[in-house]
Write a protein that holds these residues in place. Sequence first.
Motif, PDB file in Angstrom:
ATOM      1  N   LYS B 114       0.850  -1.202   0.000  1.00  0.00           N
ATOM      2  CA  LYS B 114       0.000   0.000   0.000  1.00  0.00           C
ATOM      3  C   LYS B 114       0.887   1.255   0.000  1.00  0.00           C
ATOM      4  O   LYS B 114       0.665   2.195  -0.788  1.00  0.00           O
ATOM      5  N   GLY B 115       1.895   1.241   0.848  1.00  0.00           N
ATOM      6  CA  GLY B 115       2.811   2.376   0.911  1.00  0.00           C
ATOM      7  C   GLY B 115       3.532   2.592  -0.409  1.00  0.00           C
ATOM      8  O   GLY B 115       3.679   3.734  -0.874  1.00  0.00           O
ATOM      9  N   LEU B 116       3.961   1.511  -1.042  1.00  0.00           N
ATOM     10  CA  LEU B 116       4.682   1.614  -2.321  1.00  0.00           C
ATOM     11  C   LEU B 116       3.771   2.134  -3.435  1.00  0.00           C
ATOM     12  O   LEU B 116       4.187   2.953  -4.265  1.00  0.00           O
ATOM     13  N   ALA B 117       2.498   1.661  -3.424  1.00  0.00           N
ATOM     14  CA  ALA B 117       1.547   2.155  -4.435  1.00  0.00           C
ATOM     15  C   ALA B 117       1.294   3.648  -4.222  1.00  0.00           C
ATOM     16  O   ALA B 117       1.219   4.425  -5.191  1.00  0.00           O
ATOM     17  N   ALA B 118       1.190   4.044  -2.954  1.00  0.00           N
ATOM     18  CA  ALA B 118       0.991   5.465  -2.642  1.00  0.00           C
ATOM     19  C   ALA B 118       2.204   6.290  -3.086  1.00  0.00           C
ATOM     20  O   ALA B 118       2.063   7.375  -3.646  1.00  0.00           O
ATOM     21  N   GLN B 123       1.481  10.047  -3.582  1.00  0.00           N
ATOM     22  CA  GLN B 123       0.695  10.418  -2.394  1.00  0.00           C
ATOM     23  C   GLN B 123       1.564  10.108  -1.179  1.00  0.00           C
ATOM     24  O   GLN B 123       1.366   9.115  -0.476  1.00  0.00           O
ATOM     25  N   TYR B 124       2.520  11.011  -0.957  1.00  0.00           N
ATOM     26  CA  TYR B 124       3.575  10.730   0.001  1.00  0.00           C
ATOM     27  C   TYR B 124       3.105  10.655   1.455  1.00  0.00           C
ATOM     28  O   TYR B 124       3.704   9.944   2.270  1.00  0.00           O
ATOM     29  N   ALA B 125       2.055  11.397   1.768  1.00  0.00           N
ATOM     30  CA  ALA B 125       1.566  11.365   3.158  1.00  0.00           C
ATOM     31  C   ALA B 125       1.068   9.961   3.512  1.00  0.00           C
ATOM     32  O   ALA B 125       1.394   9.424   4.582  1.00  0.00           O
ATOM     33  N   ILE B 126       0.319   9.384   2.561  1.00  0.00           N
ATOM     34  CA  ILE B 126      -0.200   8.019   2.794  1.00  0.00           C
ATOM     35  C   ILE B 126       0.966   7.024   2.837  1.00  0.00           C
ATOM     36  O   ILE B 126       1.013   6.126   3.681  1.00  0.00           O
ATOM     37  N   ALA B 127       1.922   7.220   1.921  1.00  0.00           N
ATOM     38  CA  ALA B 127       3.082   6.329   1.870  1.00  0.00           C
ATOM     39  C   ALA B 127       3.865   6.390   3.189  1.00  0.00           C
ATOM     40  O   ALA B 127       4.206   5.339   3.762  1.00  0.00           O
ATOM     41  N   ALA B 128       4.110   7.610   3.665  1.00  0.00           N
ATOM     42  CA  ALA B 128       4.885   7.765   4.904  1.00  0.00           C
ATOM     43  C   ALA B 128       4.171   7.114   6.081  1.00  0.00           C
ATOM     44  O   ALA B 128       4.803   6.448   6.923  1.00  0.00           O
ATOM     45  N   GLN B 129       2.849   7.293   6.105  1.00  0.00           N
ATOM     46  CA  GLN B 129       2.044   6.701   7.184  1.00  0.00           C
ATOM     47  C   GLN B 129       2.177   5.165   7.166  1.00  0.00           C
ATOM     48  O   GLN B 129       2.339   4.526   8.219  1.00  0.00           O
ATOM     49  N   ALA B 130       2.094   4.599   5.961  1.00  0.00           N
ATOM     50  CA  ALA B 130       2.204   3.139   5.819  1.00  0.00           C
ATOM     51  C   ALA B 130       3.589   2.667   6.238  1.00  0.00           C
ATOM     52  O   ALA B 130       3.722   1.694   6.995  1.00  0.00           O
ATOM     53  N   ASN B 148      12.747   0.630   1.471  1.00  0.00           N
ATOM     54  CA  ASN B 148      13.833   1.535   1.868  1.00  0.00           C
ATOM     55  C   ASN B 148      14.212   2.490   0.732  1.00  0.00           C
ATOM     56  O   ASN B 148      14.514   3.669   0.966  1.00  0.00           O
ATOM     57  N   GLY B 149      14.168   1.989  -0.488  1.00  0.00           N
ATOM     58  CA  GLY B 149      14.445   2.840  -1.661  1.00  0.00           C
ATOM     59  C   GLY B 149      13.403   3.944  -1.789  1.00  0.00           C
ATOM     60  O   GLY B 149      13.751   5.109  -2.052  1.00  0.00           O
ATOM     61  N   ALA B 150      12.142   3.601  -1.579  1.00  0.00           N
ATOM     62  CA  ALA B 150      11.067   4.593  -1.673  1.00  0.00           C
ATOM     63  C   ALA B 150      11.211   5.647  -0.580  1.00  0.00           C
ATOM     64  O   ALA B 150      11.042   6.851  -0.831  1.00  0.00           O
ATOM     65  N   ILE B 151      11.560   5.180   0.640  1.00  0.00           N
ATOM     66  CA  ILE B 151      11.728   6.120   1.759  1.00  0.00           C
ATOM     67  C   ILE B 151      12.868   7.097   1.450  1.00  0.00           C
ATOM     68  O   ILE B 151      12.731   8.321   1.640  1.00  0.00           O
ATOM     69  N   LEU B 152      13.986   6.561   0.956  1.00  0.00           N
ATOM     70  CA  LEU B 152      15.138   7.412   0.609  1.00  0.00           C
ATOM     71  C   LEU B 152      14.760   8.446  -0.444  1.00  0.00           C
ATOM     72  O   LEU B 152      15.100   9.633  -0.335  1.00  0.00           O
ATOM     73  N   GLU B 153      14.031   7.972  -1.457  1.00  0.00           N
ATOM     74  CA  GLU B 153      13.619   8.860  -2.549  1.00  0.00           C
ATOM     75  C   GLU B 153      12.698   9.966  -2.043  1.00  0.00           C
ATOM     76  O   GLU B 153      12.819  11.136  -2.437  1.00  0.00           O
ATOM     77  N   MET B 154      11.779   9.599  -1.144  1.00  0.00           N
ATOM     78  CA  MET B 154      10.845  10.600  -0.595  1.00  0.00           C
ATOM     79  C   MET B 154      11.605  11.634   0.226  1.00  0.00           C
ATOM     80  O   MET B 154      11.317  12.822   0.182  1.00  0.00           O
ATOM     81  N   ARG B 155      12.620  11.162   0.983  1.00  0.00           N
ATOM     82  CA  ARG B 155      13.433  12.084   1.794  1.00  0.00           C
ATOM     83  C   ARG B 155      14.194  13.046   0.890  1.00  0.00           C
ATOM     84  O   ARG B 155      14.283  14.238   1.161  1.00  0.00           O
ATOM     85  N   ARG B 156      14.744  12.485  -0.193  1.00  0.00           N
ATOM     86  CA  ARG B 156      15.496  13.296  -1.146  1.00  0.00           C
ATOM     87  C   ARG B 156      14.616  14.386  -1.745  1.00  0.00           C
ATOM     88  O   ARG B 156      14.987  15.552  -1.784  1.00  0.00           O
ATOM     89  N   GLU B 157      13.433  13.992  -2.183  1.00  0.00           N
ATOM     90  CA  GLU B 157      12.501  14.959  -2.794  1.00  0.00           C
ATOM     91  C   GLU B 157      12.082  16.000  -1.778  1.00  0.00           C
ATOM     92  O   GLU B 157      11.958  17.186  -2.087  1.00  0.00           O
TER      93      GLU B 157
END
Lengths: 177, 162
Positions: B114-118, B123-130, B148-157
């Motif tokens: 779910k987090g990865l789809a978000a 939809q980073y808020a939903i992803a971060a929550q997941a 972990n890759g998605a989290i890193l990418e979100m932090r970078r952005e």
Amino acid sequence: MFFIPGPVIAVLTFPGVIVHEMAHQLFCRLFRVAVLDVCYFRLGNPAGYVIHEPTLVPRQQIWIGIGPFIVNSILGAIVSLPAAIQLVQFDVGSPLHYFLIWLGVSIAMHAFPSTGDAKTLRTAVSGPSVSILAKLVAYPIVGMIYVGAFGSMVWLDAIYGLGVALATPKLLVMLFA
Amino acid sequence: MDTTLATTAEAASAVRTCGSCGRPPQPGFAVLLCASCRTAKAARPFPRWIHAGSVFVAGVVLIAVVRFPAALSGAIAFERGQRAEARGSFDVALAEYSKAADRFPDSTLVIARKGLAAYHSRQYAIAAQAFDKIAGQNASEGLAREVNGAILEMRRESSAKR
């Protein structure tokens, strides 16, 4: 590959042995074949048995022989069905789910008729009075039973049990998705 | 000689009785039983402990079956989510994974997907929550790498925007 003695497997999966013998008995009842003795489970070889009178027609012997394959497969799938999705796919099972999976796999892995069943069937269809058609149907079944029985030495029965118990829910999901 | 043989055969046939009750047996069967004894032996009852065991197992299965439709619909939603994700429809995947997550709120796999789809549908808020929810949980190597890759990418952005 590791070896576990048959009696140990029979004890660990005893519900399957009981259901296997019940299935033989059920098919005897269905064809009105007298059952002379039944042992649902014991510590010995075989772990269970049903002694019945010779059947009048080979068709009945075939059904009595393969009865456990039908009953154990269906019952194993039904019992494990509610638990397999939660436990296997999503890893969120309760003790009830673990119990159902053990029960379902135990029942399904005893679906294969034994070499004793194959021998009885082979004897029943080998007589000169038995039609060629009955022999054509029965001998491949006897062959498959032997393959299954010998396959249990390389865990074929366990693989089948796991497949029935765990793959049925997955197939159901893929069918409806 | 012939007469003697005939007499013996007759005598043998005369003693052919039902092995259970002594009445005349049904013809054609190898085991000598009359019709009623054959019926009774064919319908040999199961022992009481088998009845009790069957009732217990049926009860346990029934309890599990009651919950099964919900589990099945959750699994179907998850499967649909995976299919949507595979064809790049991340909004659809997110909706389906959310349905699955409602049913399996403790499943690391469902929440992660779910987090990865978000994340893929931005939809980073939903992803971060997941991802917060499953932080520290055990997962397969591939799934952990993806998350972990998605989290890193979100932090970078997120830091790039600042």
